[in-house]
Scaffold this active site. Sequence first.
Site, PDB file in Angstrom:
ATOM      1  N   SER A  13       0.845  -1.191   0.000  1.00  0.00           N
ATOM      2  CA  SER A  13       0.000   0.000   0.000  1.00  0.00           C
ATOM      3  C   SER A  13       0.881   1.242   0.000  1.00  0.00           C
ATOM      4  O   SER A  13       2.108   1.145   0.032  1.00  0.00           O
ATOM      5  CB  SER A  13      -0.892   0.006   1.245  1.00  0.00           C
ATOM      6  OG  SER A  13      -0.080   0.230   2.383  1.00  0.00           O
ATOM      7  N   LYS A  14       0.226   2.382   0.003  1.00  0.00           N
ATOM      8  CA  LYS A  14       0.949   3.664   0.023  1.00  0.00           C
ATOM      9  C   LYS A  14       1.896   3.736   1.212  1.00  0.00           C
ATOM     10  O   LYS A  14       2.952   4.332   1.153  1.00  0.00           O
ATOM     11  CB  LYS A  14      -0.045   4.820   0.116  1.00  0.00           C
ATOM     12  CG  LYS A  14      -0.834   5.015  -1.167  1.00  0.00           C
ATOM     13  CD  LYS A  14      -1.015   6.508  -1.455  1.00  0.00           C
ATOM     14  CE  LYS A  14      -1.647   6.732  -2.813  1.00  0.00           C
ATOM     15  NZ  LYS A  14      -3.100   6.596  -2.766  1.00  0.00           N
TER      16      LYS A  14
END
Length: 485
Positions: free
Chosen positions: A244-245
């Site tokens: 994810s980010k």
Amino acid sequence: MRVRFAPSPTGSLHVGGARAALFNWLLARQSGGEFLLRIEDTDRSRSRPEHVDAILDGLSWLGIDWDGVPRFQADGAERHRADALALLDRGAAYRDFTPRSDFSRARDAAVEAGSGAVTRLARELATEVGEVEARARAARGEPFAVRFRVPDGETAWDDLVHDELRFANAEIDDFVILRSDGTPTYNLAVASDDADMGITHVLRGDDHISNTPKQILIYEALGRERPAFGHLPMILGPDGRRLSKRHGARSVRDYRSDGILPEAMVNFLALLGWSPGDDDELLSREELIRQFSLGRVLRKGSVFDPAKLEWMNGRYIAAMRPHELDSALREALRRDGVAGDGIRLSDEAFVRLADALAPRSRTLAQMARLARPYVGSIDAYDSTVARKLWLRDQDGAVDLLDAVAEQLTAADWSAEALEASLRSLAVAMNVGAGKVFQPLRLALTGRSASPGIFDVLLVLGRGRSLARIGRAIEWIAAERVDSVP
Ligand code: GLU
């Protein structure tokens, strides 16, 4: 084989999406089938046209071409509604007039009372209303949602990646297929569209596994043939959690502006969850098309390793042909705002520079950074290196650079002649060649590392090389004056 990629335009193309697109594309191109695009834009509040552009752009950059024109899911709203009403007609769905708040309250009460089974609660409440009254209320224009009547039994499929997967229907809620505002829900829209598009194989991320039984139930209730389903394993961050980010995961566009080559990105993405079965990791697009197989898609998640992407990219850069390197480096410099007069090299010197930097560069952005002292000027000398190579013995350093300048003034300007000249200088001064090359490298590039020193000289040319040596000598002298208290 008709496959599709169905991104939601709520952001740009990320690694997971690009990988799903690639695997579908490889299957289509391998089988001579079709790869279709469907933009899932039914969530009006989160969908943006600029995201559609970014996704299409990202796919084009990767060389993932699609057949026909992309279809937009929102354009199918009428068909989605018609399918929901058909299910209603067949008794495979029912009208639900219960306001959401009443439903939540009833569910909380059921949970409190220890009744485990709340998956049929909506149906129980709807049954209280009765079919006749429900039709009458609908006819009066009262809003209602349409819920799918999940049958007894279980839903199973032979997953293309995980083999057989099965779900007990008792665990599946009577899910809403049409909201009270008349809009379709995700599972109805997807099943309706995949059927309408004649999709034969649905290959998507395993975050969709729990949607698949619902979609299969819809196919069955509509009497349509279901496609085969396959679910790709998660892409993980270095900590083993879904990428994810938080892990610094970025969009395909970001990798592009970092100077990752599309061929390297495609190669890298292909190995995220698939392996050709031998140790060969560098595979061209054609090899991937030939070798890809669902049977070799891994069942467990694979870790996204940015260092490996850069390594692979470095290999692709090193394998580029001179004219490709030339234009790639020009493009990377342009991104940094260096073009036109900013490039003070002849075409020939520029090609030589690109060729010399290629084996040292993992990305095109890095290559552009490394190219800066040659295309333009040196902005500073690396101070640690200057202290070590020049300032410990300033007189010695000045004498050495003077002698080098004298040699270079006279030498033929070819790699062989320059090498002979500087090596004989080292012998005459009774020092190792490195003692000549390193201070010279610093004077020519401002840095301690560069391509081979003769390449550097050939790229810069005699005039600029001598000017840089002259400036270094002045700098060393000025440092001496400054440091006297
Ligand atoms: N639009 C969905 C997503 O972005 C994909 C749906 C599918 O592939 O079935 O995750």
